[in-house]
Design a protein around this motif. Sequence first.
Motif, PDB file in Angstrom:
ATOM      1  N   VAL A  85       0.818  -1.218   0.000  1.00 50.37           N
ATOM      2  CA  VAL A  85       0.000   0.000   0.000  1.00 50.37           C
ATOM      3  C   VAL A  85       0.857   1.275   0.000  1.00 50.37           C
ATOM      4  N   PRO A  86       1.856   1.433   0.879  1.00 51.80           N
ATOM      5  CA  PRO A  86       2.659   2.661   0.810  1.00 51.80           C
ATOM      6  C   PRO A  86       3.436   2.802  -0.499  1.00 51.80           C
ATOM      7  N   ASP A  87       3.897   1.678  -1.052  1.00 52.52           N
ATOM      8  CA  ASP A  87       4.626   1.757  -2.315  1.00 52.52           C
ATOM      9  C   ASP A  87       3.718   2.201  -3.455  1.00 52.52           C
ATOM     10  N   VAL A  88       2.512   1.661  -3.507  1.00 49.15           N
ATOM     11  CA  VAL A  88       1.562   2.070  -4.546  1.00 49.15           C
ATOM     12  C   VAL A  88       1.175   3.534  -4.362  1.00 49.15           C
ATOM     13  N   LEU A  89       0.941   3.951  -3.118  1.00 46.98           N
ATOM     14  CA  LEU A  89       0.600   5.349  -2.863  1.00 46.98           C
ATOM     15  C   LEU A  89       1.730   6.289  -3.272  1.00 46.98           C
ATOM     16  N   SER A  90       2.968   5.901  -3.008  1.00 49.05           N
ATOM     17  CA  SER A  90       4.081   6.770  -3.381  1.00 49.05           C
ATOM     18  C   SER A  90       4.221   6.868  -4.891  1.00 49.05           C
ATOM     19  N   ILE A  91       3.937   5.781  -5.598  1.00 50.27           N
ATOM     20  CA  ILE A  91       4.014   5.840  -7.063  1.00 50.27           C
ATOM     21  C   ILE A  91       2.872   6.671  -7.630  1.00 50.27           C
ATOM     22  N   VAL A  92       1.661   6.454  -7.138  1.00 40.18           N
ATOM     23  CA  VAL A  92       0.496   7.138  -7.696  1.00 40.18           C
ATOM     24  C   VAL A  92       0.457   8.613  -7.289  1.00 40.18           C
ATOM     25  N   LEU A  93       0.732   8.902  -6.022  1.00 46.94           N
ATOM     26  CA  LEU A  93       0.550  10.271  -5.534  1.00 46.94           C
ATOM     27  C   LEU A  93       1.768  11.164  -5.691  1.00 46.94           C
ATOM     28  N   LEU A  94       2.965  10.611  -5.665  1.00 48.62           N
ATOM     29  CA  LEU A  94       4.146  11.466  -5.569  1.00 48.62           C
ATOM     30  C   LEU A  94       5.101  11.383  -6.743  1.00 48.62           C
ATOM     31  N   SER A  95       4.902  10.461  -7.663  1.00 46.51           N
ATOM     32  CA  SER A  95       5.854  10.341  -8.765  1.00 46.51           C
ATOM     33  C   SER A  95       5.478  11.279  -9.906  1.00 46.51           C
ATOM     34  N   ALA A  96       6.455  11.557 -10.744  1.00 38.38           N
ATOM     35  CA  ALA A  96       6.230  12.463 -11.869  1.00 38.38           C
ATOM     36  C   ALA A  96       5.393  11.823 -12.975  1.00 38.38           C
ATOM     37  N   ILE A  97       5.235  10.498 -12.942  1.00 37.19           N
ATOM     38  CA  ILE A  97       4.465   9.841 -13.996  1.00 37.19           C
ATOM     39  C   ILE A  97       2.977   9.779 -13.682  1.00 37.19           C
ATOM     40  N   ALA A  98       2.598  10.181 -12.489  1.00 36.86           N
ATOM     41  CA  ALA A  98       1.181  10.107 -12.124  1.00 36.86           C
ATOM     42  C   ALA A  98       0.713  11.480 -11.628  1.00 36.86           C
ATOM     43  N   LEU A  99       0.264  11.547 -10.402  1.00 39.82           N
ATOM     44  CA  LEU A  99      -0.337  12.773  -9.863  1.00 39.82           C
ATOM     45  C   LEU A  99       0.642  13.692  -9.148  1.00 39.82           C
ATOM     46  N   GLY A 100       1.899  13.342  -9.072  1.00 34.10           N
ATOM     47  CA  GLY A 100       2.884  14.113  -8.318  1.00 34.10           C
ATOM     48  C   GLY A 100       2.939  15.591  -8.663  1.00 34.10           C
ATOM     49  N   PRO A 101       3.114  15.960  -9.941  1.00 35.18           N
ATOM     50  CA  PRO A 101       3.170  17.399 -10.265  1.00 35.18           C
ATOM     51  C   PRO A 101       1.889  18.156  -9.909  1.00 35.18           C
ATOM     52  N   LYS A 102       0.742  17.530 -10.087  1.00 34.24           N
ATOM     53  CA  LYS A 102      -0.518  18.200  -9.745  1.00 34.24           C
ATOM     54  C   LYS A 102      -0.626  18.429  -8.239  1.00 34.24           C
ATOM     55  N   ILE A 103      -0.215  17.436  -7.462  1.00 37.78           N
ATOM     56  CA  ILE A 103      -0.287  17.577  -6.003  1.00 37.78           C
ATOM     57  C   ILE A 103       0.684  18.637  -5.517  1.00 37.78           C
ATOM     58  N   TYR A 104       1.919  18.610  -6.024  1.00 35.87           N
ATOM     59  CA  TYR A 104       2.896  19.601  -5.569  1.00 35.87           C
ATOM     60  C   TYR A 104       2.540  21.010  -6.042  1.00 35.87           C
ATOM     61  N   ASN A 105       1.915  21.154  -7.206  1.00 36.24           N
ATOM     62  CA  ASN A 105       1.450  22.474  -7.633  1.00 36.24           C
ATOM     63  C   ASN A 105       0.296  22.956  -6.764  1.00 36.24           C
ATOM     64  N   ALA A 106      -0.539  22.026  -6.308  1.00 36.21           N
ATOM     65  CA  ALA A 106      -1.682  22.412  -5.468  1.00 36.21           C
ATOM     66  C   ALA A 106      -1.238  22.872  -4.084  1.00 36.21           C
ATOM     67  N   VAL A 107      -0.154  22.316  -3.568  1.00 36.52           N
ATOM     68  CA  VAL A 107       0.292  22.678  -2.215  1.00 36.52           C
ATOM     69  C   VAL A 107       1.400  23.728  -2.226  1.00 36.52           C
ATOM     70  N   ALA A 108       1.630  24.349  -3.366  1.00 35.49           N
ATOM     71  CA  ALA A 108       2.689  25.357  -3.462  1.00 35.49           C
ATOM     72  C   ALA A 108       2.306  26.668  -2.788  1.00 35.49           C
ATOM     73  N   ASP A 109       1.052  26.835  -2.432  1.00 36.48           N
ATOM     74  CA  ASP A 109       0.588  28.062  -1.786  1.00 36.48           C
ATOM     75  C   ASP A 109       1.163  28.157  -0.372  1.00 36.48           C
ATOM     76  N   GLU A 110       1.511  29.364   0.031  1.00 33.25           N
ATOM     77  CA  GLU A 110       2.121  29.577   1.345  1.00 33.25           C
ATOM     78  C   GLU A 110       1.140  29.315   2.488  1.00 33.25           C
ATOM     79  N   THR A 111      -0.160  29.548   2.254  1.00 34.00           N
ATOM     80  CA  THR A 111      -1.128  29.285   3.328  1.00 34.00           C
ATOM     81  C   THR A 111      -1.242  27.795   3.621  1.00 34.00           C
ATOM     82  N   LEU A 112      -1.094  26.960   2.609  1.00 33.24           N
ATOM     83  CA  LEU A 112      -1.114  25.515   2.859  1.00 33.24           C
ATOM     84  C   LEU A 112       0.137  25.068   3.610  1.00 33.24           C
ATOM     85  N   ASN A 113       1.230  25.802   3.432  1.00 33.47           N
ATOM     86  CA  ASN A 113       2.425  25.525   4.215  1.00 33.47           C
ATOM     87  C   ASN A 113       2.160  25.803   5.690  1.00 33.47           C
ATOM     88  N   LEU A 114       1.424  26.880   5.986  1.00 36.21           N
ATOM     89  CA  LEU A 114       1.060  27.181   7.371  1.00 36.21           C
ATOM     90  C   LEU A 114       0.095  26.136   7.929  1.00 36.21           C
TER      91      LEU A 114
END
Length: 149
Positions: A23-52
Amino acid sequence: MGGTSRLWIEGAWFCVATLIVAVPDVLSIVLLSAIALGPKIYNAVADETLNLVGNVLACICAVWLAFLFIIDIFNCHTIVQVALGLAFVTMACATAILKGNSYPWAALVILLSLPAVSLGLLRAQQTRTQSSTSKYSMGDAKRFYRVIA
Protein backbone atom coordinates in the motif's frame (compact mmCIF):
# COMPACT_ATOMS: atom_id res chain seq x y z
CA MET A 1 -7.72 -29.22 13.43
CA GLY A 2 -5.04 -27.21 15.30
CA GLY A 3 -2.64 -27.36 12.34
CA THR A 4 -5.27 -25.99 9.98
CA SER A 5 -6.05 -22.99 12.18
CA ARG A 6 -2.35 -22.26 12.67
CA LEU A 7 -1.86 -22.38 8.91
CA TRP A 8 -4.79 -19.97 8.46
CA ILE A 9 -3.31 -17.57 11.03
CA GLU A 10 0.09 -17.65 9.35
CA GLY A 11 -1.58 -16.96 6.00
CA ALA A 12 -3.43 -14.01 7.51
CA TRP A 13 -0.15 -12.61 8.90
CA PHE A 14 1.40 -12.99 5.43
CA CYS A 15 -1.51 -11.10 3.80
CA VAL A 16 -1.27 -8.29 6.35
CA ALA A 17 2.50 -8.03 5.84
CA THR A 18 2.03 -7.92 2.07
CA LEU A 19 -0.53 -5.12 2.38
CA ILE A 20 1.75 -3.21 4.74
CA VAL A 21 4.49 -3.26 2.11
CA ALA A 22 2.35 -2.83 -1.02
CA VAL A 23 0.00 0.00 0.00
CA PRO A 24 2.66 2.66 0.81
CA ASP A 25 4.63 1.76 -2.31
CA VAL A 26 1.56 2.07 -4.55
CA LEU A 27 0.60 5.35 -2.86
CA SER A 28 4.08 6.77 -3.38
CA ILE A 29 4.01 5.84 -7.06
CA VAL A 30 0.50 7.14 -7.70
CA LEU A 31 0.55 10.27 -5.53
CA LEU A 32 4.15 11.47 -5.57
CA SER A 33 5.85 10.34 -8.76
CA ALA A 34 6.23 12.46 -11.87
CA ILE A 35 4.46 9.84 -14.00
CA ALA A 36 1.18 10.11 -12.12
CA LEU A 37 -0.34 12.77 -9.86
CA GLY A 38 2.88 14.11 -8.32
CA PRO A 39 3.17 17.40 -10.26
CA LYS A 40 -0.52 18.20 -9.74
CA ILE A 41 -0.29 17.58 -6.00
CA TYR A 42 2.90 19.60 -5.57
CA ASN A 43 1.45 22.47 -7.63
CA ALA A 44 -1.68 22.41 -5.47
CA VAL A 45 0.29 22.68 -2.22
CA ALA A 46 2.69 25.36 -3.46
CA ASP A 47 0.59 28.06 -1.79
CA GLU A 48 2.12 29.58 1.35
CA THR A 49 -1.13 29.29 3.33
CA LEU A 50 -1.11 25.52 2.86
CA ASN A 51 2.43 25.52 4.21
CA LEU A 52 1.06 27.18 7.37
CA VAL A 53 -1.72 24.59 7.53
CA GLY A 54 1.03 21.97 7.35
CA ASN A 55 2.74 23.62 10.34
CA VAL A 56 -0.50 23.46 12.34
CA LEU A 57 -1.02 19.82 11.35
CA ALA A 58 2.56 19.03 12.40
CA CYS A 59 1.79 20.44 15.85
CA ILE A 60 -1.39 18.35 15.99
CA CYS A 61 0.68 15.28 15.06
CA ALA A 62 3.08 15.99 17.92
CA VAL A 63 0.21 16.36 20.39
CA TRP A 64 -1.41 13.19 18.99
CA LEU A 65 1.83 11.26 19.46
CA ALA A 66 2.05 12.47 23.06
CA PHE A 67 -1.57 11.39 23.55
CA LEU A 68 -0.75 7.92 22.23
CA PHE A 69 2.04 7.54 24.75
CA ILE A 70 -0.11 8.92 27.58
CA ILE A 71 -2.82 6.32 26.97
CA ASP A 72 -0.07 3.67 26.64
CA ILE A 73 -1.02 2.60 23.14
CA PHE A 74 1.12 -0.56 23.29
CA ASN A 75 -1.07 -2.02 26.03
CA CYS A 76 -4.38 -1.22 24.31
CA HIS A 77 -6.46 -3.69 22.32
CA THR A 78 -5.18 -4.39 18.80
CA ILE A 79 -8.14 -2.74 17.08
CA VAL A 80 -7.60 0.43 19.11
CA GLN A 81 -3.90 0.37 18.24
CA VAL A 82 -4.63 0.02 14.53
CA ALA A 83 -7.28 2.76 14.49
CA LEU A 84 -5.23 5.30 16.44
CA GLY A 85 -2.05 4.37 14.56
CA LEU A 86 -3.73 4.81 11.19
CA ALA A 87 -5.02 8.20 12.29
CA PHE A 88 -1.47 9.24 13.21
CA VAL A 89 0.04 7.93 9.97
CA THR A 90 -2.66 9.69 7.95
CA MET A 91 -1.98 12.98 9.74
CA ALA A 92 1.78 12.57 9.29
CA CYS A 93 1.42 11.89 5.55
CA ALA A 94 -0.96 14.85 5.17
CA THR A 95 1.55 17.03 7.01
CA ALA A 96 4.35 15.91 4.73
CA ILE A 97 2.27 16.58 1.61
CA LEU A 98 1.15 20.01 2.86
CA LYS A 99 4.78 20.88 3.63
CA GLY A 100 5.68 19.92 0.04
CA ASN A 101 6.66 23.49 -0.74
CA SER A 102 9.37 23.55 1.94
CA TYR A 103 10.27 19.86 2.06
CA PRO A 104 9.41 18.15 -1.25
CA TRP A 105 11.11 14.91 -0.20
CA ALA A 106 9.31 14.52 3.15
CA ALA A 107 6.24 12.65 1.93
CA LEU A 108 8.34 10.20 -0.04
CA VAL A 109 10.60 9.52 2.94
CA ILE A 110 7.59 8.85 5.18
CA LEU A 111 5.96 6.54 2.66
CA LEU A 112 9.21 4.65 2.03
CA SER A 113 9.97 4.20 5.73
CA LEU A 114 6.41 3.23 6.63
CA PRO A 115 6.72 -0.46 5.57
CA ALA A 116 9.82 -1.03 7.71
CA VAL A 117 8.24 0.55 10.77
CA SER A 118 4.93 -1.23 10.21
CA LEU A 119 6.57 -4.62 9.77
CA GLY A 120 8.53 -4.05 12.98
CA LEU A 121 5.34 -3.23 14.87
CA LEU A 122 3.61 -6.23 13.29
CA ARG A 123 6.46 -8.47 14.43
CA ALA A 124 6.29 -7.01 17.93
CA GLN A 125 2.53 -7.65 18.01
CA GLN A 126 3.02 -11.21 16.80
CA THR A 127 5.73 -11.84 19.38
CA ARG A 128 3.53 -10.40 22.13
CA THR A 129 0.70 -12.80 21.32
CA GLN A 130 2.89 -15.93 21.29
CA SER A 131 2.69 -18.31 24.20
CA SER A 132 5.44 -18.43 26.79
CA THR A 133 6.37 -21.97 25.71
CA SER A 134 7.76 -20.74 22.40
CA LYS A 135 11.44 -20.80 21.52
CA TYR A 136 11.93 -17.11 22.33
CA SER A 137 10.62 -15.46 25.46
CA MET A 138 8.93 -12.09 25.62
CA GLY A 139 11.95 -10.70 27.44
CA ASP A 140 14.16 -11.62 24.46
CA ALA A 141 11.83 -9.80 22.07
CA LYS A 142 11.66 -6.72 24.31
CA ARG A 143 15.44 -6.57 24.57
CA PHE A 144 15.79 -6.98 20.80
CA TYR A 145 13.39 -4.13 19.99
CA ARG A 146 14.99 -1.87 22.62
CA VAL A 147 18.39 -2.45 21.01
CA ILE A 148 16.90 -1.71 17.57
CA ALA A 149 15.25 1.52 18.79
